[in-house]
Design a protein around this motif. Sequence first.
Motif, mmCIF file in Angstrom:
data_model
loop_
_atom_site.group_PDB
_atom_site.id
_atom_site.type_symbol
_atom_site.label_atom_id
_atom_site.label_comp_id
_atom_site.label_asym_id
_atom_site.label_seq_id
_atom_site.Cartn_x
_atom_site.Cartn_y
_atom_site.Cartn_z
ATOM 1 N N HIS A 1 65.300 -10.253 30.565
ATOM 2 C CA HIS A 1 64.336 -11.300 30.218
ATOM 3 C C HIS A 1 63.247 -10.762 29.293
ATOM 4 O O HIS A 1 62.720 -11.501 28.448
ATOM 5 N N LEU A 2 62.945 -9.488 29.429
ATOM 6 C CA LEU A 2 62.005 -8.846 28.504
ATOM 7 C C LEU A 2 62.547 -8.928 27.082
ATOM 8 O O LEU A 2 61.837 -9.351 26.147
ATOM 9 N N GLN B 1 52.878 -7.789 28.142
ATOM 10 C CA GLN B 1 53.063 -8.624 26.963
ATOM 11 C C GLN B 1 52.390 -9.985 27.089
ATOM 12 O O GLN B 1 52.230 -10.697 26.097
ATOM 13 N N ILE B 2 52.014 -10.363 28.296
ATOM 14 C CA ILE B 2 51.396 -11.684 28.502
ATOM 15 C C ILE B 2 49.954 -11.567 28.976
ATOM 16 O O ILE B 2 49.328 -12.551 29.326
ATOM 17 N N GLY C 1 62.553 -12.409 25.574
ATOM 18 C CA GLY C 1 61.276 -12.751 24.958
ATOM 19 C C GLY C 1 61.119 -12.130 23.587
ATOM 20 O O GLY C 1 60.660 -12.781 22.646
ATOM 21 N N ASN C 2 61.528 -10.877 23.454
ATOM 22 C CA ASN C 2 61.427 -10.197 22.161
ATOM 23 C C ASN C 2 62.292 -10.881 21.107
ATOM 24 O O ASN C 2 61.879 -11.050 19.952
ATOM 25 N N TYR D 1 58.887 -13.399 29.441
ATOM 26 C CA TYR D 1 58.105 -12.258 29.932
ATOM 27 C C TYR D 1 57.633 -12.514 31.370
ATOM 28 O O TYR D 1 57.641 -11.598 32.205
ATOM 29 N N GLU D 2 57.222 -13.740 31.647
ATOM 30 C CA GLU D 2 56.783 -14.075 33.004
ATOM 31 C C GLU D 2 57.933 -13.953 34.001
ATOM 32 O O GLU D 2 57.752 -13.484 35.130
ATOM 33 N N HIS E 1 56.026 -3.549 31.832
ATOM 34 C CA HIS E 1 55.891 -3.727 30.384
ATOM 35 C C HIS E 1 55.904 -5.215 30.023
ATOM 36 O O HIS E 1 55.137 -5.655 29.164
ATOM 37 N N ALA E 2 56.771 -5.963 30.672
ATOM 38 C CA ALA E 2 56.827 -7.406 30.411
ATOM 39 C C ALA E 2 55.488 -8.060 30.743
ATOM 40 O O ALA E 2 54.984 -8.906 30.000
ATOM 41 N N ALA F 1 58.478 -10.200 34.552
ATOM 42 C CA ALA F 1 57.398 -9.620 35.345
ATOM 43 C C ALA F 1 57.451 -10.064 36.801
ATOM 44 O O ALA F 1 56.994 -9.344 37.695
#
Length: 286
Positions: free
Chosen positions: A238-239, A284-285, A242-243, A261-262, A280-281, A265
């Motif tokens: 999922h990370l 990002q938020i 998002g990228n 990202y959510e 890390h995810a 995470a």
Amino acid sequence: MATKKKSGWATLPAKAPKFDFSGDALKKAWKDLHAGDAEPYPDAKRAAALLKAAGKAAPKDLDADGVATQLQDGWRAFHEGRFEAAHEAGRALGVLGASLATKALGIHAAYLVNDDAERLQRFEFVTAIAEQAIDALPGEANSHYRRAFGLGRYSQGISIVKALKQGLAGKVRESLDKTLAIEPDHAEARLAMAVYHAEVVSKVGGLIGGMTYGAKASEAEKHLAAALKLMPKSPVAHLEQGNVALLLNGAKGEDAAAAAYEKAAGLKPRDAMEWLDARHAASQIE
């Protein structure tokens, strides 16, 4: 901040959860922990197959039971977040431990090395170890995947534009193609392929990306969907989702990226690597 050991390897932050894969716990968790890289469980049968495949390239005076024990102990160290010990265990087995050694070195470099130059050097070392493994164990999917990982992370470190000019993108693609030819359900290779297509298209556009590098947005989305299906509970899937959303859609992809990202995470990490991915995810938020 990660703490420093005398050896120079940063350890996990003190706030990191404790993971325990002693005894039978490693084997029981193996399928979930390796949904991404499809690494076979290192029992004696697997070790014997590696010894046979490596032939003269294998370290001398090792038997299958001994190799299996060392690999299992090394992978325990990796999943518990003792990356230096995991790397050393892999290196002690030569090409037989290359997958372990490179993964430990690569994940540690990605998340726990702050110096840019040192991080690049470590990714170069990942690539070098993987290339030795390719020579000795060309039939192993992760021999090729670890090379793609090392080259890919190095490319991101110097910038994708520079990597394209140096011909590194083609090498990454080559290694990912070989990985998937051996193991079509290699989820992390699918994920990396999605990022490859998205990064190239983002930097040079769809027309040049397609004509020169064979990169297409539709291929990024196809590989991403396959990876998410194979490893839906892994934060890294999922990370990278998002990228990819940001790479392909820019500002228009921000909402989709934030949601991905959510999701990353919010997943419960099953080992130290997943905890680092999820952390890390979350960053990002913030």
